[in-house]
Write a protein that holds these residues in place. Sequence first.
Motif: not given
Length: 84
Positions: A17-29, A60-74
């Motif tokens: 997530x540091x290398x790719x801050x906008x990464x969005x992955x499921x737990x399985x991924x 259901x995806x995990x995003x980097x917290x605090x960076x706000x890549x998805x301002x509308x919530x998902x």
Amino acid sequence: MTTPLLKDALIRVQLQYIEMPSLHLTLRQIRYVCDLTDDACRVAVNHLEQSGFLRQSSDGVFLRGGLGPWPLGDRQSALAASGS
């Protein structure tokens, strides 16, 4: 206290997530990308979510917290708002 295995799992997930801050992955991924066991992945992601480093969106995806890549919530709402 963190064990060496948990510390390794935390580092692996954080680096992705540091290398790719906008990464969005499921737990399985996350488990696949970081080459973790189910248990190690769940514990690490839970720890990172509690610390605020990660957040889980409504789809259901995990995003980097605090960076706000998805301002509308998902991710889906953000993509729809951007016209993508």
